[in-house]
Design a protein around this motif. Sequence first.
Motif, PDB file in Angstrom:
ATOM      1  N   THR A 130       0.829  -1.208   0.000  1.00  0.00           N
ATOM      2  CA  THR A 130       0.000   0.000   0.000  1.00  0.00           C
ATOM      3  C   THR A 130       0.860   1.252   0.000  1.00  0.00           C
ATOM      4  N   ASN A 226      -5.440   1.790  -5.063  1.00  0.00           N
ATOM      5  CA  ASN A 226      -4.575   1.278  -4.007  1.00  0.00           C
ATOM      6  C   ASN A 226      -5.339   0.181  -3.267  1.00  0.00           C
ATOM      7  N   ASN A 227      -4.846  -0.230  -2.141  1.00  0.00           N
ATOM      8  CA  ASN A 227      -5.468  -1.323  -1.399  1.00  0.00           C
ATOM      9  C   ASN A 227      -6.940  -1.048  -1.091  1.00  0.00           C
TER      10      ASN A 227
END
Length: 344
Positions: A130, A226-227
């Motif tokens: 991340t 992103n995550n």
Amino acid sequence: MPSLSSVWYTRCPAPTPLSIAHQLGWIDRQFESSAVVVRSIRDSKDPVVRQSHFTHALDYSFRQGGNIPPIWARSGGRETRVIGITSTDEFQAIIALPSSGIKTGAELKGRRLGVPRKPGEKIVDFQRATALKGIVSALSLDNLTHDDVELVYLDSTEANLIERGNAAFLGLKRRYPYGDELLALARGDIDAFFVKGAEGVVLANQIGAVVVSEFGFHPDAKIRINNGTPRPLTVDARFLDEHFDLVTDLVQTIGRVAAWAEANPDNAVRLIANEIGVGEDAIWAANGSHVHKHLTLSLDADQIAAFDHFKSFLLEWGFIPADFNVSAWIDSRPLEAASRRAAA
């Protein structure tokens, strides 16, 4: 078809319709009507069960939260399916102390950026992944790459497993992120680091940080990905194959959250804040004034493309063991069946 007495579920501390549906009691009631008990992976006392939050190893389980663990599990051969996706953007930034003199992303060149790392971790190091994606995104906005900065890896031996009631958490539900980065910043070992979400907003506020680069709401989805963006709803393939109607019920129940949240924005934000363990003002600050309007469960082409892009990033950086076909990972049948029910 084999009978089913219980199912497992887990969700991340994040804005998800699964979390809200659970807190409203909708998930339990839905499965109770089929005489099925819902069991929480995160609340289990068995560390092997808790590990399934990341590995998706349990049969008859469903999950919604960060996308790195399910991408990693699928890459490793675990047969799961994505049956819905929620795209809720959030604060993402590189922060530094005022004393660093760093005010813009361009001024990160040649500086030390902290990256959390768990050496020897058997499951995917999602926090490192991340942070690296956030750093790469931020640098790209100023035509820089990771080669233009010094990545300082901050090793921690604390396990990723979520343990409710851990005395080390001092009565809180979990360990909040960015502790290692904050200590390194205070020691002068690094100049800046990546934060995201409500916890990132709170931390940046607490230390009076300079937001060097903020990109959580950037118009380019490849920068935002992103995550936590987007967040998939996944089930194991056995659950889907053997109990398709139950999975469709689940999708329909979770899908109801979007309309409820739009009609009850303050209550929706209260439940999100409760899930994460922060104040409601942090949710409004981190996710925007329309967060309650971004809890729809869907399977749009751009969401699937986002997964494919992020999978490629994880593969390039060595976070997942093998490539796989993201489109084949998606199963739209439960969402389509739930939509037909709603229309009828």
